[in-house]
Design a protein around this motif. Structure first.
Motif, PDB file in Angstrom:
ATOM      1  N   GLN A  12       0.838  -1.210   0.000  1.00  0.00           N
ATOM      2  CA  GLN A  12       0.000   0.000   0.000  1.00  0.00           C
ATOM      3  C   GLN A  12       0.873   1.260   0.000  1.00  0.00           C
ATOM      4  N   LYS A  13       1.951   1.229   0.791  1.00  0.00           N
ATOM      5  CA  LYS A  13       2.840   2.403   0.853  1.00  0.00           C
ATOM      6  C   LYS A  13       3.486   2.673  -0.505  1.00  0.00           C
ATOM      7  N   HIS A  14       3.831   1.598  -1.230  1.00  0.00           N
ATOM      8  CA  HIS A  14       4.401   1.778  -2.577  1.00  0.00           C
ATOM      9  C   HIS A  14       3.390   2.455  -3.500  1.00  0.00           C
ATOM     10  N   LEU A  15       2.139   2.028  -3.394  1.00  0.00           N
ATOM     11  CA  LEU A  15       1.098   2.617  -4.259  1.00  0.00           C
ATOM     12  C   LEU A  15       0.872   4.082  -3.905  1.00  0.00           C
ATOM     13  N   GLN A  16       0.871   4.387  -2.620  1.00  0.00           N
ATOM     14  CA  GLN A  16       0.676   5.781  -2.198  1.00  0.00           C
ATOM     15  C   GLN A  16       1.838   6.653  -2.669  1.00  0.00           C
ATOM     16  N   ALA A  17       3.057   6.088  -2.598  1.00  0.00           N
ATOM     17  CA  ALA A  17       4.230   6.845  -3.046  1.00  0.00           C
ATOM     18  C   ALA A  17       4.150   7.086  -4.551  1.00  0.00           C
ATOM     19  N   ALA A  18       3.619   6.112  -5.286  1.00  0.00           N
ATOM     20  CA  ALA A  18       3.501   6.255  -6.745  1.00  0.00           C
ATOM     21  C   ALA A  18       2.582   7.416  -7.108  1.00  0.00           C
ATOM     22  N   ILE A  19       1.504   7.582  -6.337  1.00  0.00           N
ATOM     23  CA  ILE A  19       0.581   8.698  -6.610  1.00  0.00           C
ATOM     24  C   ILE A  19       1.320  10.021  -6.443  1.00  0.00           C
ATOM     25  N   GLU A  20       2.247  10.033  -5.486  1.00  0.00           N
ATOM     26  CA  GLU A  20       2.988  11.269  -5.234  1.00  0.00           C
ATOM     27  C   GLU A  20       4.183  11.430  -6.174  1.00  0.00           C
ATOM     28  N   GLY A  21       4.258  10.570  -7.173  1.00  0.00           N
ATOM     29  CA  GLY A  21       5.297  10.730  -8.192  1.00  0.00           C
ATOM     30  C   GLY A  21       6.638  10.113  -7.838  1.00  0.00           C
ATOM     31  N   GLN A  22       6.664   9.292  -6.816  1.00  0.00           N
ATOM     32  CA  GLN A  22       7.934   8.659  -6.458  1.00  0.00           C
ATOM     33  C   GLN A  22       8.152   7.406  -7.297  1.00  0.00           C
ATOM     34  N   ARG A  23       9.260   6.739  -7.066  1.00  0.00           N
ATOM     35  CA  ARG A  23       9.637   5.572  -7.886  1.00  0.00           C
ATOM     36  C   ARG A  23       8.528   4.530  -7.905  1.00  0.00           C
ATOM     37  N   PHE A  24       8.407   3.851  -9.023  1.00  0.00           N
ATOM     38  CA  PHE A  24       7.311   2.912  -9.181  1.00  0.00           C
ATOM     39  C   PHE A  24       7.693   1.496  -8.791  1.00  0.00           C
TER      40      PHE A  24
END
Ligand SMILES: [Zn+2]
Ligand SMILES: [Zn+2]
Length: 332
Positions: free
Chosen positions: A190-202
């Motif tokens: 979930q944290k990876h997905l949230q970070a992706a929304i914020e434009g961080q590494r996928f």
């Protein structure tokens, strides 16, 4: 009469949803919510719609001007803000991909799409918009699974009914809900997905944008399936190969096909736990589990089309044969 500027200018708090902001505005100004809505928007239907989703311009514009809030901040309280980030296109009706359904019936909710973290409610006093994402099942601040109903009487949460932060059916204080356990890998995912929304590494899935990643996630949720024996075998393989929870294999069995948006929070969390495992070491864990379940591309796509080119490529490359050769660097 409602003045042009409210005595208490309730601005949206960080990450707050529109329905929460609207209800809190009435509450903090000491006006009963339904009266407030009637005085400001007259006969406009508000609560028999999914307010967070529609982001109605008239509601947003007036609420923003009455509370001296910028239009950008007001728009960020709505699901529309995530168009192009989480889903491709906003749907006025029907299910919105990756957004929970409230199951609106007149002015009540039949579904469990509105979730909450009791400790966040206690600390911050408002509902977050992110609690409407289907893939958000854990509070990352308090490391607890989210509640999707009244902890005392199990009624769905209706922000706009009853007293503020209380169950409208039994008046239990939602802030008193006891903690719920979570799967740690579902939380990491979930944290990876949230970070992706914020434009961080996928993460480790090839994706050029958050949208592409969410398309892979969507296709994986379809592959997990629910009712068919091979899909169950796939979930069993995930448990054996990637240490999943065996008691969750059958708990999502009753659904004819997986639609996370309409599932209760526990089942969405279980889906997240399974997906966390097949998306780790992508695509090799997925291929190993799919091979064990005797998946072929024809079987997998028998009644749906993949939305992600990456997912389709992996399936068509590795699952066309009964026993594909796994590469040397495959790890269990
Ligand atoms: Zn919390
Ligand atoms: Zn209740």
């Amino acid at each position: 009469m409602i003045p042009d500027l409210l005595p208490v200018r309730t601005r949206p708090k960080p990450g707050e949803s529109l329905s929460s902001w609207l209800a809190r505005t009435a509450f903090e100004n000491g006006i009963y919510l339904q009266t407030f809505c009637h005085l400001v928007w007259h006969r406009k239907p508000i609560w028999n719609r999914d307010t967070d989703r529609t982001g109605d311009h008239e509601i947003l514009h007036r609420l923003a001007s009455m509370t001296a809030t910028s239009p950008q901040k007001a728009l960020a309280t709505t699901i529309r803000h995530y168009e192009g980030l989480v889903f491709r296109q906003y749907n006025a009706s029907g299910t919105q991909r990756h957004i929970t359904s409230l199951g609106i019936y007149h002015r009540t909710h039949k579904g469990y799409g509105q979730t909450y973290c009791p400790l966040c409610l206690k600390q911050n006093g408002y509902f977050k918009l992110s609690w409407r994402f289907a893939f958000i099942t854990v509070c990352t601040t308090h490391n607890q699974r989210l509640w999707d109903r009244c902890w005392r009487c199990a009624a769905p949460v209706c922000i706009h009914r009853g007293r503020w932060l209380r169950c409208d059916a039994c008046d239990a204080d939602l802030r008193d809900a006891p903690p719920l356990r979570h799967d740690s890998r579902a939380l990491i995912f979930q944290k990876h997905l949230q970070a992706a929304i914020e434009g961080q590494r996928f993460w480790n899935v090839p994706a050029r944008s958050s949208l592409e990643l969410f398309d892979v996630v969507y296709d994986c949720s379809r592959a997990l399936g629910t009712r068919y024996p091979k899909n169950k075998a796939f979930r069993e393989a995930i448990c054996e190969i990637a240490e999943g929870r065996k008691n969750w294999i059958s708990s999502i069995q009753s659904f004819p096909y997986p639609q996370m948006e309409t599932m209760e929070c526990l089942h969405r969390h279980q889906m997240m736990a399974f997906m966390a495992r097949i998306l780790t070491n992508w695509p090799w864990t997925f291929i190993a589990c799919a091979t064990r379940a005797d998946f072929t591309s024809g079987y997998l796509f028998r009644d749906w089309k993949p939305t992600s080119p990456e997912f389709e490529h992996v399936v068509n490359t590795f699952l066309s044969y009964k026993s594909p050769q796994l590469p040397d660097n495959f790890k269990h």
